[in-house]
Design a protein around this motif. Sequence first.
Motif, PDB file in Angstrom:
ATOM      1  N   CYS A 183      -0.728 -13.700  -0.065  1.00 50.64           N
ATOM      2  CA  CYS A 183      -1.637 -12.690  -0.624  1.00 50.64           C
ATOM      3  C   CYS A 183      -3.065 -12.994  -0.197  1.00 50.64           C
ATOM      4  O   CYS A 183      -3.470 -14.158  -0.110  1.00 50.64           O
ATOM      5  CB  CYS A 183      -1.517 -12.704  -2.156  1.00 50.64           C
ATOM      6  SG  CYS A 183      -2.649 -11.582  -2.990  1.00 50.64           S
ATOM      7  N   GLY A 184      -3.835 -11.919   0.064  1.00 46.86           N
ATOM      8  CA  GLY A 184      -5.235 -12.086   0.439  1.00 46.86           C
ATOM      9  C   GLY A 184      -6.203 -11.576  -0.608  1.00 46.86           C
ATOM     10  O   GLY A 184      -7.412 -11.556  -0.376  1.00 46.86           O
ATOM     11  N   LEU A 203       2.153  -8.158  -2.870  1.00 45.08           N
ATOM     12  CA  LEU A 203       1.427  -7.826  -4.093  1.00 45.08           C
ATOM     13  C   LEU A 203       0.435  -6.720  -3.762  1.00 45.08           C
ATOM     14  O   LEU A 203      -0.263  -6.787  -2.730  1.00 45.08           O
ATOM     15  CB  LEU A 203       0.708  -9.065  -4.636  1.00 45.08           C
ATOM     16  CG  LEU A 203       1.638 -10.157  -5.187  1.00 45.08           C
ATOM     17  CD1 LEU A 203       0.873 -11.458  -5.423  1.00 45.08           C
ATOM     18  CD2 LEU A 203       2.313  -9.689  -6.475  1.00 45.08           C
ATOM     19  N   CYS A 204       0.346  -5.698  -4.599  1.00 46.71           N
ATOM     20  CA  CYS A 204      -0.318  -4.438  -4.213  1.00 46.71           C
ATOM     21  C   CYS A 204      -1.593  -4.172  -4.999  1.00 46.71           C
ATOM     22  O   CYS A 204      -1.702  -4.509  -6.195  1.00 46.71           O
ATOM     23  CB  CYS A 204       0.636  -3.263  -4.412  1.00 46.71           C
ATOM     24  SG  CYS A 204       2.177  -3.415  -3.513  1.00 46.71           S
ATOM     25  N   SER A 205      -2.514  -3.525  -4.327  1.00 49.61           N
ATOM     26  CA  SER A 205      -3.701  -2.948  -4.978  1.00 49.61           C
ATOM     27  C   SER A 205      -3.393  -1.503  -5.349  1.00 49.61           C
ATOM     28  O   SER A 205      -2.354  -0.952  -4.965  1.00 49.61           O
ATOM     29  CB  SER A 205      -4.901  -3.003  -4.033  1.00 49.61           C
ATOM     30  OG  SER A 205      -4.690  -2.134  -2.927  1.00 49.61           O
ATOM     31  N   ALA A 206      -4.333  -0.864  -6.053  1.00 50.96           N
ATOM     32  CA  ALA A 206      -4.137   0.538  -6.455  1.00 50.96           C
ATOM     33  C   ALA A 206      -4.090   1.449  -5.240  1.00 50.96           C
ATOM     34  O   ALA A 206      -3.331   2.417  -5.206  1.00 50.96           O
ATOM     35  CB  ALA A 206      -5.250   0.965  -7.411  1.00 50.96           C
ATOM     36  N   LEU A 250      -2.573   5.152  -5.935  1.00 50.11           N
ATOM     37  CA  LEU A 250      -3.039   5.537  -7.271  1.00 50.11           C
ATOM     38  C   LEU A 250      -4.523   5.850  -7.292  1.00 50.11           C
ATOM     39  O   LEU A 250      -4.988   6.665  -8.088  1.00 50.11           O
ATOM     40  CB  LEU A 250      -2.735   4.413  -8.276  1.00 50.11           C
ATOM     41  CG  LEU A 250      -1.269   3.982  -8.386  1.00 50.11           C
ATOM     42  CD1 LEU A 250      -1.112   2.896  -9.435  1.00 50.11           C
ATOM     43  CD2 LEU A 250      -0.388   5.182  -8.720  1.00 50.11           C
ATOM     44  N   SER A 251      -5.307   5.177  -6.450  1.00 50.88           N
ATOM     45  CA  SER A 251      -6.751   5.416  -6.365  1.00 50.88           C
ATOM     46  C   SER A 251      -7.241   4.802  -5.070  1.00 50.88           C
ATOM     47  O   SER A 251      -6.446   4.280  -4.265  1.00 50.88           O
ATOM     48  CB  SER A 251      -7.486   4.812  -7.570  1.00 50.88           C
ATOM     49  OG  SER A 251      -7.500   3.396  -7.488  1.00 50.88           O
ATOM     50  N   GLU A 252      -8.552   4.816  -4.871  1.00 52.35           N
ATOM     51  CA  GLU A 252      -9.137   4.233  -3.662  1.00 52.35           C
ATOM     52  C   GLU A 252      -9.571   2.790  -3.876  1.00 52.35           C
ATOM     53  O   GLU A 252     -10.175   2.176  -2.997  1.00 52.35           O
ATOM     54  CB  GLU A 252     -10.342   5.076  -3.206  1.00 52.35           C
ATOM     55  CG  GLU A 252      -9.975   6.447  -2.687  1.00 52.35           C
ATOM     56  CD  GLU A 252      -9.043   6.369  -1.492  1.00 52.35           C
ATOM     57  OE1 GLU A 252      -9.314   5.565  -0.566  1.00 52.35           O
ATOM     58  OE2 GLU A 252      -8.034   7.094  -1.478  1.00 52.35           O
ATOM     59  N   ASP A 253      -9.293   2.220  -5.034  1.00 49.48           N
ATOM     60  CA  ASP A 253      -9.707   0.854  -5.344  1.00 49.48           C
ATOM     61  C   ASP A 253      -8.825  -0.146  -4.588  1.00 49.48           C
ATOM     62  O   ASP A 253      -7.604  -0.185  -4.774  1.00 49.48           O
ATOM     63  CB  ASP A 253      -9.602   0.622  -6.855  1.00 49.48           C
ATOM     64  CG  ASP A 253     -10.086  -0.769  -7.259  1.00 49.48           C
ATOM     65  OD1 ASP A 253     -10.703  -1.443  -6.409  1.00 49.48           O
ATOM     66  OD2 ASP A 253      -9.834  -1.174  -8.415  1.00 49.48           O
ATOM     67  N   HIS A 254      -9.448  -0.957  -3.741  1.00 51.28           N
ATOM     68  CA  HIS A 254      -8.706  -1.988  -3.016  1.00 51.28           C
ATOM     69  C   HIS A 254      -9.465  -3.316  -3.038  1.00 51.28           C
ATOM     70  O   HIS A 254      -9.309  -4.150  -2.152  1.00 51.28           O
ATOM     71  CB  HIS A 254      -8.418  -1.557  -1.576  1.00 51.28           C
ATOM     72  CG  HIS A 254      -9.651  -1.355  -0.750  1.00 51.28           C
ATOM     73  ND1 HIS A 254     -10.502  -0.300  -0.939  1.00 51.28           N
ATOM     74  CD2 HIS A 254     -10.175  -2.088   0.262  1.00 51.28           C
ATOM     75  CE1 HIS A 254     -11.505  -0.374  -0.079  1.00 51.28           C
ATOM     76  NE2 HIS A 254     -11.330  -1.455   0.664  1.00 51.28           N
TER      77      HIS A 254
END
Length: 793
Positions: free
Chosen positions: A78-79, A117-120, A125-129
């Motif tokens: 994961c980064g 492991l994922c971001s939104a 789901l959104s533009e939040d990364h």
Amino acid sequence: MIVPEYWLRSLCNPSMKTEKLAQLLTMSGLEVESCTPVAPPFVGVVVGEIIAVERHPNADKLTVCTVETGKHKLKVVCGAPNARVGMKAPLATVGTKLGDLEIKAAALRGVESQGMLCSARELGLSEDHAGLLELPAAAKPGQDLRRVLELDEQVLSFKLTPNRADCLSMLGIAREVSALTGAKLKSTKVKPVAAQSKTRHPFKITHAEGCGRFAGRVIRGVNAAAPTPHWMRQRLERAGQRSISALVDVTNYVMLELGRPLHVYDQDKLKGAVDVRWGRKGEKVLLLNGQEVEVDPAVLCITDDSGPIGLGGIMGGESTKAETTTRNLFLESAFFHPDAIAGRARRYNFSSDAAHRFERGVDFANNVQGIERATQLILEICGGEPGPTVDLVARLPKRKPVRMRVARAQKVIGVPVAEKEIGSIFRRLGLPFKRQSGSFTVTPPSHRFDLAIEEDLIEEVARVYGFERIPARPPRAPAAMAATPEAPRALHALRERLAACDFQEVITFSFVEPQWEADLAGEPNPIRLLNPIASQLSVMRSSLLGGLLANVRYNLARKLSRIRVFEVGRVFQRHAGTADGPVQVAGLRQPMRIAAAACGPALEEQWGASSRAVDLYDLKADVDALLAPRAARYEVAAHPAFHPGRSARILVDGREAGWIGELHPRWMQKYELTQGLVCFEVDAAVVQDGDLPQPRVPSRFPPVTRDIALLVDANIGVQALLDAIGSEKPAIVVQVGLFDLYQGSSLPKWKKSVAFRVVMQDTERTLTDAEADAARDALVALWGRRFGATLRT
């Protein structure tokens, strides 16, 4: 208005699919613009709990996380900077497809990774990364993420009409769903929160015409830095609201849930009693959006001893806002009259959710309910000690009963809706009524500002009854085929004639610059607009020439060398008489005009003819083609728009039809035209008048022509020579036309030579040379007697 489906169904849950519900709401007048899922379709993403984090041996910015999924412990590279032990985050297992990306087991810098492991943003789901999407602590490892976050939910976007302010909340939409489907309405239970102290903050209403009701409550000892619960943050985000802080989120939540805008003040920042009054000239307030505005007596303000601390019903001020360090707060719930709020936010070039609601009308009976609901949520999230709720009522709108006649409703709807069904519709809508013989008298509830007249109630009956249940019955009427008059010509036919003459049609504004009217129409006092769309377009045109000139100038500036444009439109002139037509009003005439302008080469560049500039005679030929078969007469006359000596009045059957000429050099220079411009403008009514076609048998015998060259005084016009022979020419003369004009030193002084071609023909026999010569001599003699003309030798 954005409505998350699950939030709506928590208040009213009909047994129908989302798409069908959206269609039903749209057909009832609440248009659903879109119905979209909150997340794209994917499977295989589960809740993962990070139980160990180690540095990657071959990369400084990567970590190796041990992730618990309930049944397995997986190693995942994961980064994300926020990965930590104990965190729960979405885990895309091997084989999962996220859009075009398929998750595979792979070695990253020498370490095998068994998932992602994922971001939104990676989940759509959104533009939040910025980091991993943190899941609620209650989520269990291995649970399907779609179930944990309710990702199968649909979001409905409504396009509401301005009169339906009651639907700017979840409760309002739920009331509609209940009325349309018959499903039970489960309103949020709001129990009064008992006061735990006697702390109050003083407030008053100075101007009740702006604020009709003001309720407030002090809550002390709150923890404003407490995090907003996941369930509330999720509902707000799916309803289009960004989570800010616990206190702000609570007020936004109550606004969306009950339609009740609230505001939270830091009580320790308030200076003295709160007062609701009109602003005073010179007062300024710094708003929450960072904009400092100056108020005036037309703007309603919330004030304390320091001056304005917010704009009533629009936005709070920066000086008293509640922050994460706030310990004691003052909660406000007010009712502002729509007329006191409408247009004020737009005056300052911004809008707000509160202003959007207050200027349309907010329920004036739920002020205390809104405070109690917000108090419940604040105590659950932030804790605190509430004081008593103080409710000050100054002036509320009066709800006048509205009577609806059953017979009138049936006539307007076109369907005999039974009285019993009408009563049922009013009950489902929550409209209290009294039933009389043949009528219903409804008292509109406090949240329905759109019910004021009989037609409003008829509309309610029709939309709940169902527009799709109203049969389409086309009107029937005896139809008779009307004869089409042959003589008048339609404007469209005239447009086609000009297009055939190589003109292009343009449409220009009826509002023009005053200087155009003075220069081109000689009109010093044009009809002025009370509210012009632009300061320069402040008068109504009395001529089409200004718009055509502006069009030509625009195209010349873009390097077009040949321009031929025309316009058909109304002009507006003062008129001393009374109204004399369907488009006339007293003191004003609005006749139709046809105008054209041409500049540049007379013909497109070609090998068959040399290039020359368009002139007055080219446009004269176009006027003749427009009028044909009727003939125009041209008289030299002056016009303010045209070159002196190069303009003429156009007459048709003795009636003035318009003008033709070259643009005056003064206006060429003023309006920066680089090429000469030739224009005409004619009255459309004169051009439209026509004669019925008259059949005529053509002669079977050959015509005879004779050329006559006359020497006449230079001041005699050719038209005068042609007019002189109109009624006295010999019967066999069918046509006389000018083919040559000469003036030079070889002629006597003040003389000119005009040459006519005379065509003679008889329908019964072939003419002899003697008859042709006699007719020619008769014409010469006629011109000699009238004008002293002699044959040129």
